[in-house]
Design a protein around this motif. Sequence first.
Motif, PDB file in Angstrom:
ATOM      1  N   ARG A 296       1.909  23.486  15.553  1.00  0.00           N
ATOM      2  CA  ARG A 296       3.059  22.601  15.758  1.00  0.00           C
ATOM      3  C   ARG A 296       4.278  23.469  16.030  1.00  0.00           C
ATOM      4  O   ARG A 296       4.755  24.195  15.169  1.00  0.00           O
ATOM      5  CB  ARG A 296       3.265  21.713  14.536  1.00  0.00           C
ATOM      6  CG  ARG A 296       2.121  20.735  14.317  1.00  0.00           C
ATOM      7  CD  ARG A 296       2.207  20.054  12.973  1.00  0.00           C
ATOM      8  NE  ARG A 296       3.479  19.399  12.756  1.00  0.00           N
ATOM      9  CZ  ARG A 296       3.884  18.918  11.589  1.00  0.00           C
ATOM     10  NH1 ARG A 296       3.083  19.014  10.534  1.00  0.00           N
ATOM     11  NH2 ARG A 296       5.057  18.339  11.470  1.00  0.00           N
ATOM     12  N   MET A 297       4.776  23.361  17.262  1.00  0.00           N
ATOM     13  CA  MET A 297       5.839  24.241  17.720  1.00  0.00           C
ATOM     14  C   MET A 297       7.194  23.550  17.646  1.00  0.00           C
ATOM     15  O   MET A 297       7.308  22.331  17.790  1.00  0.00           O
ATOM     16  CB  MET A 297       5.569  24.693  19.159  1.00  0.00           C
ATOM     17  CG  MET A 297       4.162  25.243  19.398  1.00  0.00           C
ATOM     18  SD  MET A 297       3.693  26.590  18.272  1.00  0.00           S
ATOM     19  CE  MET A 297       4.930  27.818  18.730  1.00  0.00           C
ATOM     20  N   ASP A 311      -0.455  24.246   7.357  1.00  0.00           N
ATOM     21  CA  ASP A 311       0.582  24.026   6.340  1.00  0.00           C
ATOM     22  C   ASP A 311       1.398  25.269   6.032  1.00  0.00           C
ATOM     23  O   ASP A 311       1.992  25.383   4.953  1.00  0.00           O
ATOM     24  CB  ASP A 311      -0.029  23.482   5.041  1.00  0.00           C
ATOM     25  CG  ASP A 311      -0.486  22.035   5.183  1.00  0.00           C
ATOM     26  OD1 ASP A 311       0.125  21.313   5.997  1.00  0.00           O
ATOM     27  OD2 ASP A 311      -1.447  21.640   4.507  1.00  0.00           O
ATOM     28  N   LYS A 312       1.471  26.208   6.958  1.00  0.00           N
ATOM     29  CA  LYS A 312       2.307  27.383   6.789  1.00  0.00           C
ATOM     30  C   LYS A 312       3.175  27.548   8.037  1.00  0.00           C
ATOM     31  O   LYS A 312       2.678  27.463   9.169  1.00  0.00           O
ATOM     32  CB  LYS A 312       1.469  28.646   6.587  1.00  0.00           C
ATOM     33  CG  LYS A 312       0.727  28.687   5.258  1.00  0.00           C
ATOM     34  CD  LYS A 312       1.696  28.811   4.080  1.00  0.00           C
ATOM     35  CE  LYS A 312       0.957  28.901   2.754  1.00  0.00           C
ATOM     36  NZ  LYS A 312       1.895  28.985   1.600  1.00  0.00           N
ATOM     37  N   ARG A 326       3.807  33.396   9.229  1.00  0.00           N
ATOM     38  CA  ARG A 326       3.636  32.049   8.678  1.00  0.00           C
ATOM     39  C   ARG A 326       3.369  32.164   7.179  1.00  0.00           C
ATOM     40  O   ARG A 326       2.298  32.577   6.761  1.00  0.00           O
ATOM     41  CB  ARG A 326       2.480  31.332   9.362  1.00  0.00           C
ATOM     42  CG  ARG A 326       2.734  30.993  10.821  1.00  0.00           C
ATOM     43  CD  ARG A 326       1.620  30.142  11.416  1.00  0.00           C
ATOM     44  NE  ARG A 326       0.350  30.861  11.425  1.00  0.00           N
ATOM     45  CZ  ARG A 326      -0.648  30.626  10.591  1.00  0.00           C
ATOM     46  NH1 ARG A 326      -0.531  29.698   9.647  1.00  0.00           N
ATOM     47  NH2 ARG A 326      -1.763  31.307  10.663  1.00  0.00           N
ATOM     48  N   GLN A 327       4.374  31.828   6.385  1.00  0.00           N
ATOM     49  CA  GLN A 327       4.292  31.980   4.937  1.00  0.00           C
ATOM     50  C   GLN A 327       5.038  30.894   4.180  1.00  0.00           C
ATOM     51  O   GLN A 327       4.980  30.844   2.957  1.00  0.00           O
ATOM     52  CB  GLN A 327       4.882  33.343   4.543  1.00  0.00           C
ATOM     53  CG  GLN A 327       6.334  33.505   4.996  1.00  0.00           C
ATOM     54  CD  GLN A 327       6.877  34.896   4.800  1.00  0.00           C
ATOM     55  OE1 GLN A 327       7.042  35.334   3.670  1.00  0.00           O
ATOM     56  NE2 GLN A 327       7.148  35.593   5.897  1.00  0.00           N
ATOM     57  N   PHE A 328       5.726  30.008   4.899  1.00  0.00           N
ATOM     58  CA  PHE A 328       6.589  29.019   4.258  1.00  0.00           C
ATOM     59  C   PHE A 328       5.970  27.628   4.329  1.00  0.00           C
ATOM     60  O   PHE A 328       5.336  27.277   5.330  1.00  0.00           O
ATOM     61  CB  PHE A 328       7.963  28.985   4.924  1.00  0.00           C
ATOM     62  CG  PHE A 328       8.606  30.339   5.059  1.00  0.00           C
ATOM     63  CD1 PHE A 328       8.992  31.054   3.938  1.00  0.00           C
ATOM     64  CD2 PHE A 328       8.811  30.897   6.310  1.00  0.00           C
ATOM     65  CE1 PHE A 328       9.577  32.299   4.063  1.00  0.00           C
ATOM     66  CE2 PHE A 328       9.398  32.140   6.440  1.00  0.00           C
ATOM     67  CZ  PHE A 328       9.777  32.851   5.322  1.00  0.00           C
ATOM     68  N   TYR A 329       6.200  26.836   3.286  1.00  0.00           N
ATOM     69  CA  TYR A 329       5.773  25.441   3.340  1.00  0.00           C
ATOM     70  C   TYR A 329       6.673  24.669   4.303  1.00  0.00           C
ATOM     71  O   TYR A 329       6.208  23.840   5.080  1.00  0.00           O
ATOM     72  CB  TYR A 329       5.825  24.802   1.956  1.00  0.00           C
ATOM     73  CG  TYR A 329       5.447  23.340   1.990  1.00  0.00           C
ATOM     74  CD1 TYR A 329       4.114  22.952   2.032  1.00  0.00           C
ATOM     75  CD2 TYR A 329       6.428  22.354   2.031  1.00  0.00           C
ATOM     76  CE1 TYR A 329       3.755  21.615   2.114  1.00  0.00           C
ATOM     77  CE2 TYR A 329       6.081  21.007   2.107  1.00  0.00           C
ATOM     78  CZ  TYR A 329       4.747  20.644   2.151  1.00  0.00           C
ATOM     79  OH  TYR A 329       4.402  19.319   2.244  1.00  0.00           O
ATOM     80  N   THR A 342      11.267  26.804   2.269  1.00  0.00           N
ATOM     81  CA  THR A 342      10.671  26.576   0.947  1.00  0.00           C
ATOM     82  C   THR A 342       9.293  27.232   0.941  1.00  0.00           C
ATOM     83  O   THR A 342       8.613  27.291   1.976  1.00  0.00           O
ATOM     84  CB  THR A 342      10.538  25.075   0.635  1.00  0.00           C
ATOM     85  OG1 THR A 342       9.865  24.419   1.731  1.00  0.00           O
ATOM     86  CG2 THR A 342      11.902  24.441   0.434  1.00  0.00           C
ATOM     87  N   GLN A 343       8.890  27.720  -0.237  1.00  0.00           N
ATOM     88  CA  GLN A 343       7.632  28.463  -0.335  1.00  0.00           C
ATOM     89  C   GLN A 343       6.429  27.560  -0.577  1.00  0.00           C
ATOM     90  O   GLN A 343       5.336  27.823  -0.085  1.00  0.00           O
ATOM     91  CB  GLN A 343       7.734  29.502  -1.467  1.00  0.00           C
ATOM     92  CG  GLN A 343       8.835  30.528  -1.269  1.00  0.00           C
ATOM     93  CD  GLN A 343       8.541  31.511  -0.146  1.00  0.00           C
ATOM     94  OE1 GLN A 343       7.411  31.605   0.326  1.00  0.00           O
ATOM     95  NE2 GLN A 343       9.553  32.236   0.299  1.00  0.00           N
TER      96      GLN A 343
END
Length: 367
Positions: A296-297, A311-312, A326-329, A342-343
């Motif tokens: 999802r861009m 989901d990242k 890609r590490q964030f919620y 947010t994490q």
Amino acid sequence: MADLLHPFPAPYGREWPQKMGFINGTGNLVIPQEFDFSHHSKFGPGGYALVRKGRQRLIIDTNGQTAFELPSDTFNVWNIAPDEAGIFPVEHRIDHASPWAYVQDGRDRVYRGRSKYYAMDLTGNIRFEGYITKALHGHYFFKDSVSLSAPQGIMNHEGEVIVPAELHYINSSPTEPYLSVMRDGNFGVIDFAGNEILSISKKVTRFSDFSRVSNGLVQYYDDATKMCPSISLDGEEVGHLPPNQWMYYPACPTLSDGLALLHWERHDGDAVYVDAYGGYMLGDDRKPIIFSPEKRMGFFYEGLATIRQDDKAGFIDKTGAIVIPRQFYGASDFSGGLARVTQTYDDHSSQRYSFINQAGEVVAQNF
């Protein structure tokens, strides 16, 4: 403003009502968390923000000082903060003190009394009468009616009508003082003096059939060719963009930071980035970079765009390379050099935010 200030809320549940302050571009808290949290409390180009503190509705400057307190019967319109001239739109509720003027609609208390609409300055003086919907470049969009579908016009600081309320849609440029407008089913471009820079003569059906001016170029949907010509402000065609296919009808792509996110009809559900000349973002093999549906861009802001998968979320640059992993919620777009992230899901639901710079470094946290 030399340094954009960012809303900095306290975590949800720490105290009620939830509080907020503001940080600068380096993550330093410059206005303490003493105001009631609102998604609408943001600093505008004039250097002012609308905030609440209990029953007080205040306008503050970038030092956190109160520039004006709105009277109890006067309310801001469209959350528009004062502009560079200190002018902002208000609604004067004539029957505010009357108990019959308000009715309960679910959880909301809705005003049903008489109103007058004005442009007010920071001394509390009424500058002129009018229903203002936006302030930009020292001018104001206005309507002759509060109806959402009412056409708009343009006023100056003195309340003088520059363009009558006959424009059915206005889209302002992020790069130049020009407006893409729709009038009587025709599209064109005007300046803030009402001069037609690009003749209002190209047939369109809806607001999604044309774009805002970006770096001297604008696009519109040509029903005859089923394409979106990209034209300069002297009317020269410089390229063609395919229309976006993600809506029920073709839509002209929106350029952001020089690139449009296009859902490519030849690859159902896939997406590509394209510039105003119709050139695609290319990979090392000189072929268009195609982002598959599970990715999802987002749009580009300040040179970076969000990418979300499994989901990242992270960020890519204009070469398509992931520059912040890609590490964030959750992740917002960059603005003023910072993005809010947010994490975890729990962090997101509790509004425990971190702010990162374009190197991916955390510069502020509210927990």
